[in-house]
Design a protein around this motif. Sequence first.
Motif, PDB file in Angstrom:
ATOM      1  N   SER A   1      -6.803   5.370  -3.757  1.00 21.82           N
ATOM      2  CA  SER A   1      -7.900   4.406  -3.634  1.00 21.82           C
ATOM      3  C   SER A   1      -7.372   2.971  -3.564  1.00 21.82           C
ATOM      4  CB  SER A   1      -8.862   4.554  -4.812  1.00 21.82           C
ATOM      5  OG  SER A   1      -8.183   4.349  -6.041  1.00 21.82           O
ATOM      6  N   GLN A   2      -6.340   2.653  -4.385  1.00 20.87           N
ATOM      7  CA  GLN A   2      -5.745   1.312  -4.333  1.00 20.87           C
ATOM      8  C   GLN A   2      -5.085   1.066  -2.983  1.00 20.87           C
ATOM      9  OE1 GLN A   2      -5.487   3.513  -6.800  1.00 20.87           O
ATOM     10  NE2 GLN A   2      -4.980   2.574  -8.761  1.00 20.87           N
ATOM     11  N   ALA A   3      -4.389   2.101  -2.468  1.00 21.72           N
ATOM     12  CA  ALA A   3      -3.723   1.965  -1.169  1.00 21.72           C
ATOM     13  C   ALA A   3      -4.748   1.719  -0.060  1.00 21.72           C
ATOM     14  CB  ALA A   3      -2.899   3.214  -0.866  1.00 21.72           C
ATOM     15  N   LEU A   4      -5.855   2.462  -0.090  1.00 24.39           N
ATOM     16  CA  LEU A   4      -6.892   2.314   0.942  1.00 24.39           C
ATOM     17  C   LEU A   4      -7.511   0.923   0.896  1.00 24.39           C
ATOM     18  CD1 LEU A   4      -8.519   3.691   3.169  1.00 24.39           C
ATOM     19  CD2 LEU A   4     -10.107   4.499   1.419  1.00 24.39           C
ATOM     20  N   SER A   5      -7.755   0.410  -0.304  1.00 26.84           N
ATOM     21  CA  SER A   5      -8.341  -0.924  -0.450  1.00 26.84           C
ATOM     22  C   SER A   5      -7.422  -1.998   0.141  1.00 26.84           C
ATOM     23  CB  SER A   5      -8.603  -1.209  -1.931  1.00 26.84           C
ATOM     24  OG  SER A   5      -9.085  -2.518  -2.104  1.00 26.84           O
ATOM     25  N   LEU A   6      -6.126  -1.909  -0.126  1.00 24.27           N
ATOM     26  CA  LEU A   6      -5.170  -2.881   0.413  1.00 24.27           C
ATOM     27  C   LEU A   6      -5.112  -2.817   1.936  1.00 24.27           C
ATOM     28  CD1 LEU A   6      -2.173  -2.657  -2.089  1.00 24.27           C
ATOM     29  CD2 LEU A   6      -3.560  -4.666  -1.622  1.00 24.27           C
ATOM     30  N   LEU A   7      -5.114  -1.603   2.487  1.00 19.06           N
ATOM     31  CA  LEU A   7      -5.043  -1.452   3.942  1.00 19.06           C
ATOM     32  C   LEU A   7      -6.286  -2.020   4.623  1.00 19.06           C
ATOM     33  CD1 LEU A   7      -3.452   2.105   4.270  1.00 19.06           C
ATOM     34  CD2 LEU A   7      -2.411  -0.077   4.876  1.00 19.06           C
ATOM     35  N   GLN A   8      -7.441  -1.847   4.003  1.00 18.82           N
ATOM     36  CA  GLN A   8      -8.669  -2.403   4.580  1.00 18.82           C
ATOM     37  C   GLN A   8      -8.630  -3.926   4.579  1.00 18.82           C
ATOM     38  OE1 GLN A   8     -11.484  -0.411   2.057  1.00 18.82           O
ATOM     39  NE2 GLN A   8     -11.774   1.293   3.471  1.00 18.82           N
ATOM     40  N   GLU A   9      -8.080  -4.525   3.503  1.00 15.36           N
ATOM     41  CA  GLU A   9      -7.918  -5.981   3.472  1.00 15.36           C
ATOM     42  C   GLU A   9      -6.944  -6.433   4.555  1.00 15.36           C
ATOM     43  OE1 GLU A   9      -7.510  -8.157  -0.235  1.00 15.36           O
ATOM     44  OE2 GLU A   9      -7.998  -6.341  -1.341  1.00 15.36           O
ATOM     45  N   ALA A  10      -5.831  -5.701   4.688  1.00 13.90           N
ATOM     46  CA  ALA A  10      -4.836  -6.050   5.704  1.00 13.90           C
ATOM     47  C   ALA A  10      -5.435  -5.957   7.104  1.00 13.90           C
ATOM     48  CB  ALA A  10      -3.622  -5.128   5.583  1.00 13.90           C
ATOM     49  N   GLN A  11      -6.252  -4.933   7.341  1.00 13.71           N
ATOM     50  CA  GLN A  11      -6.867  -4.735   8.659  1.00 13.71           C
ATOM     51  C   GLN A  11      -7.819  -5.889   8.999  1.00 13.71           C
ATOM     52  OE1 GLN A  11      -9.401  -1.193   9.238  1.00 13.71           O
ATOM     53  NE2 GLN A  11      -8.048  -0.684  10.929  1.00 13.71           N
ATOM     54  N   THR A  12      -8.570  -6.339   8.016  1.00  6.69           N
ATOM     55  CA  THR A  12      -9.501  -7.465   8.230  1.00  6.69           C
ATOM     56  C   THR A  12      -8.735  -8.719   8.651  1.00  6.69           C
ATOM     57  OG1 THR A  12     -11.027  -6.563   6.589  1.00  6.69           O
ATOM     58  CG2 THR A  12     -11.266  -8.892   7.150  1.00  6.69           C
ATOM     59  N   ILE A  13      -7.628  -9.005   7.950  1.00  6.50           N
ATOM     60  CA  ILE A  13      -6.825 -10.194   8.265  1.00  6.50           C
ATOM     61  C   ILE A  13      -6.192 -10.058   9.647  1.00  6.50           C
ATOM     62  CG2 ILE A  13      -4.829 -11.582   7.578  1.00  6.50           C
ATOM     63  CD1 ILE A  13      -5.394 -10.710   4.684  1.00  6.50           C
ATOM     64  N   ALA A  14      -5.610  -8.877   9.930  1.00  5.22           N
ATOM     65  CA  ALA A  14      -4.929  -8.670  11.218  1.00  5.22           C
ATOM     66  C   ALA A  14      -5.894  -8.822  12.384  1.00  5.22           C
ATOM     67  CB  ALA A  14      -4.271  -7.293  11.235  1.00  5.22           C
ATOM     68  N   LYS A  15      -7.134  -8.339  12.229  1.00  2.00           N
ATOM     69  CA  LYS A  15      -8.127  -8.470  13.301  1.00  2.00           C
ATOM     70  C   LYS A  15      -8.539  -9.920  13.501  1.00  2.00           C
ATOM     71  CE  LYS A  15     -10.186  -3.844  13.242  1.00  2.00           C
ATOM     72  NZ  LYS A  15     -11.409  -3.058  12.959  1.00  2.00           N
ATOM     73  N   SER A  16      -8.636 -10.665  12.405  1.00  2.10           N
ATOM     74  CA  SER A  16      -9.034 -12.074  12.519  1.00  2.10           C
ATOM     75  C   SER A  16      -8.001 -12.894  13.280  1.00  2.10           C
ATOM     76  CB  SER A  16      -9.259 -12.674  11.126  1.00  2.10           C
ATOM     77  OG  SER A  16      -8.038 -12.769  10.416  1.00  2.10           O
ATOM     78  N   PHE A  17      -6.725 -12.501  13.198  1.00  2.00           N
ATOM     79  CA  PHE A  17      -5.659 -13.196  13.921  1.00  2.00           C
ATOM     80  C   PHE A  17      -5.295 -12.497  15.233  1.00  2.00           C
ATOM     81  CE2 PHE A  17      -4.988 -14.830   9.613  1.00  2.00           C
ATOM     82  CZ  PHE A  17      -4.759 -16.176   9.867  1.00  2.00           C
ATOM     83  N   ASN A  18      -6.011 -11.411  15.559  1.00  2.00           N
ATOM     84  CA  ASN A  18      -5.754 -10.634  16.778  1.00  2.00           C
ATOM     85  C   ASN A  18      -4.280 -10.214  16.861  1.00  2.00           C
ATOM     86  OD1 ASN A  18      -6.542  -9.353  19.142  1.00  2.00           O
ATOM     87  ND2 ASN A  18      -6.021 -11.110  20.432  1.00  2.00           N
TER      88      ASN A  18
ATOM     89  N   SER B   1       0.826  -1.212   0.000  1.00  6.32           N
ATOM     90  CA  SER B   1       0.000   0.000   0.000  1.00  6.32           C
ATOM     91  C   SER B   1       0.862   1.265   0.000  1.00  6.32           C
ATOM     92  CB  SER B   1      -0.933   0.009   1.218  1.00  6.32           C
ATOM     93  OG  SER B   1      -0.212   0.245   2.418  1.00  6.32           O
ATOM     94  N   ARG B   2       2.053   1.188   0.610  1.00  8.35           N
ATOM     95  CA  ARG B   2       2.946   2.355   0.619  1.00  8.35           C
ATOM     96  C   ARG B   2       3.381   2.715  -0.800  1.00  8.35           C
ATOM     97  NH1 ARG B   2       5.846  -0.469   5.222  1.00  8.35           N
ATOM     98  NH2 ARG B   2       4.864   0.302   7.110  1.00  8.35           N
ATOM     99  N   ASN B   3       3.614   1.691  -1.628  1.00  7.36           N
ATOM    100  CA  ASN B   3       4.009   1.967  -3.014  1.00  7.36           C
ATOM    101  C   ASN B   3       2.911   2.731  -3.751  1.00  7.36           C
ATOM    102  OD1 ASN B   3       6.360   0.637  -2.504  1.00  7.36           O
ATOM    103  ND2 ASN B   3       5.966  -1.102  -3.833  1.00  7.36           N
ATOM    104  N   TYR B   4       1.658   2.299  -3.574  1.00  5.42           N
ATOM    105  CA  TYR B   4       0.556   3.008  -4.221  1.00  5.42           C
ATOM    106  C   TYR B   4       0.404   4.416  -3.647  1.00  5.42           C
ATOM    107  CZ  TYR B   4      -0.904  -1.334  -6.456  1.00  5.42           C
ATOM    108  OH  TYR B   4      -0.945  -2.459  -7.225  1.00  5.42           O
ATOM    109  N   ARG B   5       0.645   4.557  -2.352  1.00  7.97           N
ATOM    110  CA  ARG B   5       0.556   5.885  -1.734  1.00  7.97           C
ATOM    111  C   ARG B   5       1.647   6.810  -2.279  1.00  7.97           C
ATOM    112  NH1 ARG B   5       1.963   5.403   4.079  1.00  7.97           N
ATOM    113  NH2 ARG B   5       3.994   6.199   3.463  1.00  7.97           N
ATOM    114  N   TYR B   6       2.863   6.288  -2.436  1.00 10.63           N
ATOM    115  CA  TYR B   6       3.952   7.096  -2.986  1.00 10.63           C
ATOM    116  C   TYR B   6       3.624   7.596  -4.393  1.00 10.63           C
ATOM    117  CZ  TYR B   6       6.884   5.203   0.786  1.00 10.63           C
ATOM    118  OH  TYR B   6       7.405   4.851   2.004  1.00 10.63           O
ATOM    119  N   GLN B   7       2.839   6.798  -5.148  1.00  9.64           N
ATOM    120  CA  GLN B   7       2.501   7.167  -6.528  1.00  9.64           C
ATOM    121  C   GLN B   7       1.157   7.894  -6.606  1.00  9.64           C
ATOM    122  OE1 GLN B   7       3.838   3.810  -9.404  1.00  9.64           O
ATOM    123  NE2 GLN B   7       3.501   2.795  -7.452  1.00  9.64           N
TER     124      GLN B   7
END
Length: 751
Positions: free
Chosen positions: A185-202, A175-181
């Motif tokens: 919207s692509q960066a936000l989508s990736l971060l939301q996916e990452a957040q969902t996974i991280a919460k599922s594994f606590n 997501s940082r690469n998309y943010r740098y460029q």
Amino acid sequence: MDNQLQKHNFALSISKVSNSLQLIFCIIFYSFMLCSFSALSNTKQSIYKVDEIEALLTSNPNQALSLSQSVLKSLPSKLTKETKESHFQLSLIEIKAYLKLGKLATAFNLADSLVESVRVQKNLSWLGKSYQILGFISQAQNKIKMSTNYFQQAKLVFEKNNEQQALSSLYLQLSRNYRYQAQYSQALSLLQEAQTIAKSFNNISEQADIHNALGVLYDYMGSYELALIQHEQSLVLQRQILNEQGIASSLYNIGEIYRKIDNLPLALKYFKQALKVDEQLGDPRHIANSNGKLSQVYLQMNDLLRAREYAQIGLNIAKSSKAEGEISWNQSNLAKVLIAQGDFEEAEKLLKDALLLAIASKAKRTENMLRITLVELAVQRENYEHAIPLIKAALSASDMDLRYRAQLYELQSQAFEALKQYQNALSSYQAFNVQDKAIRDKLNNQHVERLMQNIEFIRKDQEVESLKKDQALKQASLKQLKLEIMLILLGFTLLLVVIGAVFWRQRQKSQLNNLKAQLMTQAIERKNQLLANVSHDLRTPLTILKLNIESLQYNLESDTDQAYANVHSKIAQLNTLIHDIYQATQFDNNILALEYQKVDIYQLLAGMCDDFETLAEKSNLQLTFQNSGDASVVSIDPERCKQVIGNLLRNSISYTNEEGMIKLSIKIFPESFSIFIDDSAPGLDDEDFDKIFERLYRCEKSRNRDTGGSGLGLAICKQIMLAHGGDINAKKSDLGGVKMCITFPIIPLKT
């Protein structure tokens, strides 16, 4: 006798040789066992040390590097399954340590060798992690395209191996690469996916980093309130897990928010705290960034000596890490200080060098900022002829931020005015107004989003408070039970406790009432926002109408027929807006009912096409209807159907460029039929297709012309289609414009 003696001596010799061989065999066996035990001990020791060494990466990367190299050397040359695992983990630690210490070239070479080694062993998990660390190093070197390529290879491996936790970390870095460029919207989508996974594994550590990344992204998008909320949540979690580097990043980012909203004392406080932690950890890139931010704050405070001192320190450290993007950004900081000190020649030289580095490293945000600064410098030096081509080059960038673009048009207007090119100056100022309006519309949308976030935040707080209240009530019940047992001996104490409990309950009720009042206030604010939007749409035609009437009243209008035509036009526009608002209200209140009739859909569409043909010819447009010729009777509300098709045809005629074409067609399926309206250029941006059916939504390009629309037409069309049990959507047309598709279900005809 001699023969017996010889035999005895021979037997004795054989016995001695046998004993010697047994002794030698025992020595070899015990030596082998000792070596094996020693090797096993070393293996267990190295495995035991891996976690401890990895923990040192954040606090003492030098020690982590030394220990990892020492343990790697102690491993046996012939690796077992256990030692292979240790060897890989220690190699990763060694690479990360070099990365932490800013030795990027060494880290990259080691990671590249590790990929080749792991590929031979065919371990997918190790291969994915090796690609990931290569991507992370390339990112630190500002080689964004290379970094993205490595991350994508790691993604394929992790998905194949079903490693969800590894994907969460990867999405965060990618997501940082998309943010740098500036692809937010692509960066936000990736971060939301990452957040969902991280919460599922606590995974608290991962959640903290994701909150931090979301804060930076919202900051870049101009949503400072949302950014501050994310950074504060990250700081809480980082302190919870005692992550010093994470704490430094959160302090740094919170300081940046305060700098942007001009709370400079608080910004200075947070940046100094971040720099102190960065210096303890020793990462040169973070130290350089913190020094650069302190330089920016002191420049805003007009303390030029300190600003130059911190800018120079940041630049020197960035050069030592050889990261082009970091060098470019720090050079821009120093150049701005030089401009403030009046050293224009040296500042211009620095800015040009920094721009080349930013372009080479594909640091788009830094590149755009440098182009603006070069233009400002040229205007400040009254070198307007040099400023004009700089502005045109900057405006040619497709990903230029709206605020930067508005600023460029304003500077261009000033330059043309100074050169006495007044027509060009007027055109530039009009372009500035268009960009300024787009910015204000964007800010309004962000304000609504912030309100929604705040409401959600309050709702979650209410859930937490309810949980706390339930727990407190349970504890109070236990205390009450104990007090009942000791009622006779502790009567007076019980009375005090009861009084305290009553007071506490009243306080809780008061807090709950306050919370309800806050929620009601939020609802009123949202209603007021909607009223403000409608008022804005009413204000413009009313103002023009008033001016036309006054000009007629005082005989100021030479062409009275045209003036009356303008009055009628604006009255019709107001009538349309009021009618659309009334219809939208009817749908909201479920007042409007559909009247189904048997209708020949081909005949209805042909009639609609004839009705609008004259209007299309006036706009120099070609309107066609593809008719199969076969009659097809369906059950619909014909008036509502005409309303939807008429609205869409009017939109196409209003917004399609001259000499374009509009095509009306229909396709009938077993259980439904679809009507298509295609038009030629201009089209819409991808993000507009899902939003154009929202009430009062305005597009940002040519379809935002002031055509007198209410902004409710497409929303009403959407409601009519939903009432029919159908649907309406938009997508890109093969003709170069927009393709509108409305789908009706086929309802069995009643006999």
